[in-house]
Design an enzyme around this catalytic site. Structure first.
Site, PDB file in Angstrom:
ATOM      1  N   GLU A 200       0.844  -1.204   0.000  1.00 21.65           N
ATOM      2  CA  GLU A 200       0.000   0.000   0.000  1.00 21.65           C
ATOM      3  C   GLU A 200       0.881   1.257   0.000  1.00 21.65           C
ATOM      4  O   GLU A 200       0.723   2.147   0.839  1.00 21.65           O
ATOM      5  CB  GLU A 200      -0.975  -0.024   1.183  1.00 21.65           C
ATOM      6  CG  GLU A 200      -1.946  -1.180   1.082  1.00 21.65           C
ATOM      7  CD  GLU A 200      -3.105  -1.154   2.083  1.00 21.65           C
ATOM      8  OE1 GLU A 200      -3.168  -0.246   2.924  1.00 21.65           O
ATOM      9  OE2 GLU A 200      -3.955  -2.068   1.997  1.00 21.65           O
TER      10      GLU A 200
ATOM     11  N   GLU B 146      -4.804  -8.893  -0.216  1.00 22.18           N
ATOM     12  CA  GLU B 146      -5.520  -8.585   1.028  1.00 22.18           C
ATOM     13  C   GLU B 146      -6.995  -8.481   0.682  1.00 22.18           C
ATOM     14  O   GLU B 146      -7.404  -7.601  -0.083  1.00 22.18           O
ATOM     15  CB  GLU B 146      -5.036  -7.278   1.661  1.00 22.18           C
ATOM     16  CG  GLU B 146      -3.692  -7.415   2.351  1.00 22.18           C
ATOM     17  CD  GLU B 146      -3.293  -6.193   3.165  1.00 22.18           C
ATOM     18  OE1 GLU B 146      -4.183  -5.522   3.726  1.00 22.18           O
ATOM     19  OE2 GLU B 146      -2.084  -5.914   3.223  1.00 22.18           O
TER      20      GLU B 146
END
Ligand code: AHR
Length: 552
Positions: free
Chosen positions: A223, A357
């Protein structure tokens, strides 16, 4: 609190769909084209007055792509009790363990054939310095992302690799791009993988592992658009090229075959910000030179509903059941959207979309540390997992890896532990039932699923995938989303001379039924009668159930 509402984008939650986005299935005709099952939903039939009859067709002579076993991957971050207590109790613990790793957890994970585990994060990865996790004594640090607790670094490189060895999974290591350096990551990979007698290899040997480790997957940051350093796509791209070039795998067994796959940070939602991210990375990939490469683009997408996560993971009703399943079906749109961008720059589909994820994210359980992301796991989660696995399977040509968040005691877990106690969640049982789909061949199908309506929420009533395993056996996974009505399946089977069928189904009395330490067997698979009658498969699906059937 570890998070404020303004930090929500850190967690990739800009992608949360509005409650009324259309289902992933679209118009019946499109469904029919995509899925190849033909389901004809008719009225109730005796003796099951409330049952829906569904006709379904599968042509086993037709083959789609391989359903990569890596879509059943797991994610284990240094977060709450995911690693410490969940996996690691230490060699001196009274809890039965092998070199500090709990035996009950290992045994349970072996049974679901975990293909790979992503580690050490998550956001944790971009603050992780691998040298803190080798040798003795360990450097004690902090875990600022997740509750600000002490990080003892008792689980480091060797303990993680030992754990993988014990459960039989491959390593997916995420290196620190946010606060580390290319040199630090390059040295970690040399430490892990070289067979030559370098100083780092000798250090690895002195720490107990003379031979090189196999590293299947390398995550280059996490991220990076938020918790990983709030980078722009162009800035991240420049980092990606450097890490891809210099962070090498030296394991002699991974040079020609079984090469380590490099996975770039990808999108966290469907908005322009994310499509631009995918465009930037994939456009650069199309023009890449010999000196850098990627094999995967990561995507994160949680089913959360609203931020901060405030839906309860237990004690909810059919409204929340329907809402969450509606939210989760938006995964299909998201995968479709980013796959289309990837197709523009990589029509040969060399780069995998890696959904590393995903899962349900609810409010922390009352009384738990909110930074530990503790939640219960119900029958709803089992159905949610099946729907997502079906979506990944239908996109198997592009989605070749996925990692549910997270393996133990965190978010949508497989396993919950409390000291010496362990309980297997409904989600665990879906993974167990889906084992035959690992590395199977997708059987392209078409169908019209019908609808289930709850208030203003409309869902497909039924979802299904089919696949052939290496022996030619046909497998069907069928989910009856309807919480109230039985579905009677009559499946026309072409391309196979069906003689017998066997099935297992997972359901429970209520949509929010859970397994607890006191009552661990409330949501468990049981066998379901499945018959071949006149060449057709006939099976009744309980309301709110996931069923897997083999046909020979
Ligand atoms: O899974 C929990 C967190 O969610 C991860 O650390 C991060 O990558 C994501 O935002």
């Amino acid at each position: 609190m570890f998070l404020s509402p303004t930090e929500s984008s850190t967690l990739g939650l800009n992608f949360v769909p509005p409650p009324m986005v259309p289902t992933h299935l679209g118009a019946p005709a499109i469904r029919a084209l995509l899925f190849g099952f033909i389901l004809v939903v008719s009225g109730a039939s005796a003796p099951l007055a409330n049952a829906q009859k569904v006709e379904l067709s599968v042509d086993a002579s037709k083959s789609g792509p391989k359903i990569d076993r890596n879509i059943f991957g797991q994610f284990a971050e240094h977060l709450g009790h995911g690693i410490y207590e969940g996996i690691w109790v230490g060699p001196d613990s009274t809890i039965p363990n092998t070199r500090g790793i709990r035996n009950d957890v290992v045994q349970a994970l072996r049974a679901i054939r975990v293909p790979n585990v992503r580690w050490p994060g998550g956001c944790f990865a971009d603050e992780y310095h691998w040298r803190n996790g080798i040798g003795n004594p360990r450097t004690v640090t902090l875990n600022p992302n997740w509750g600000g607790v002490i990080e003892p670094n008792s689980v480091g490189t060797h303990e993680f690799m030992d754990f993988l060895d014990q459960i039989g999974a491959e390593a997916y290591v995420s290196v620190n791009v946010g606060s580390g350096t290319p040199r630090e990551a390059a040295e970690w990979l040399e430490y892990l993988t070289t067979a030559q007698p370098t100083t780092l290899a000798k250090e690895r040997s002195a720490n107990g592992h003379p031979g090189p480790y196999k590293i299947g997957f390398l995550g280059i940051g996490n991220e990076s658009w938020d918790c990983g350093g709030n980078m722009t796509p162009d800035y991240y791209l420049s980092q990606l090229k450097i890490y891809s070039r210099f962070v090498r795998n030296f394991n002699p067994a991974q040079q020609d075959k079984q090469q380590m796959l490099k996975i770039a940070v990808g999108p966290g939602g469907g908005e322009t910000r994310w499509t631009e991210w995918t465009e930037t990375i994939m456009k650069a990939y199309q023009q890449h030179t010999w000196s850098w490469d990627i094999n995967g683009l990561s995507m994160h997408s949680y089913t959360v509903g609203k931020w901060p996560p405030s839906y309860a993971s237990e004690n909810f009703g059919e409204t929340e059941y329907s809402q969450f399943l509606k939210f989760t079906l938006a995964m299909d749109d998201l995968v479709t959207k980013h796959s289309a961008i990837m197709d523009k720059y990589d029509p040969e589909k060399k780069v995998a979309l890696v959904v590393d994820e995903w899962g349900a994210w609810y409010a922390p359980l009352p009384g738990s540390n909110p930074g530990f992301l503790v939640q219960q796991n119900s029958l709803r989660d089992a159905i949610l997992a099946a729907l997502n696995l079906n979506i990944f399977a239908r996109h198997a040509d592009r989605v070749r890896m996925a990692n549910i968040a997270q393996m133990i005691n965190v978010l949508q877990a497989m396993i919950l532990t409390d000291k010496e106690k362990m309980v297997l969640t409904p989600t665990y049982y879906v993974y167990k039932m889906y084992v035959p789909f690992q590395d199977s061949t997708f059987v392209p199908v078409t169908f019209d699923a019908g609808t289930h309506t709850h208030g203003d929420i409309t869902l497909p009533r039924v979802d299904a995938i089919a696949a052939k395993d290496a022996t030619g056996k046909l497998w069907l996974a069928i989910t009856n989303i309807d919480p109230d009505r039985v579905v009677e399946i009559e499946a026309n089977l072409a391309g196979i001379t069906a003689k017998s069928a066997m099935g297992e189904t997972l359901t429970a009395p209520k949509v929010d039924s859970v397994n607890t330490f006191g009552a661990p067997n409330t949501v468990m698979p049981k066998s379901v009668p499945a018959n071949i009658q006149g060449g057709k498969l006939v099976v009744k699906l309980d309301p709110k159930s996931v069923t897997v059937i083999s046909v020979e």
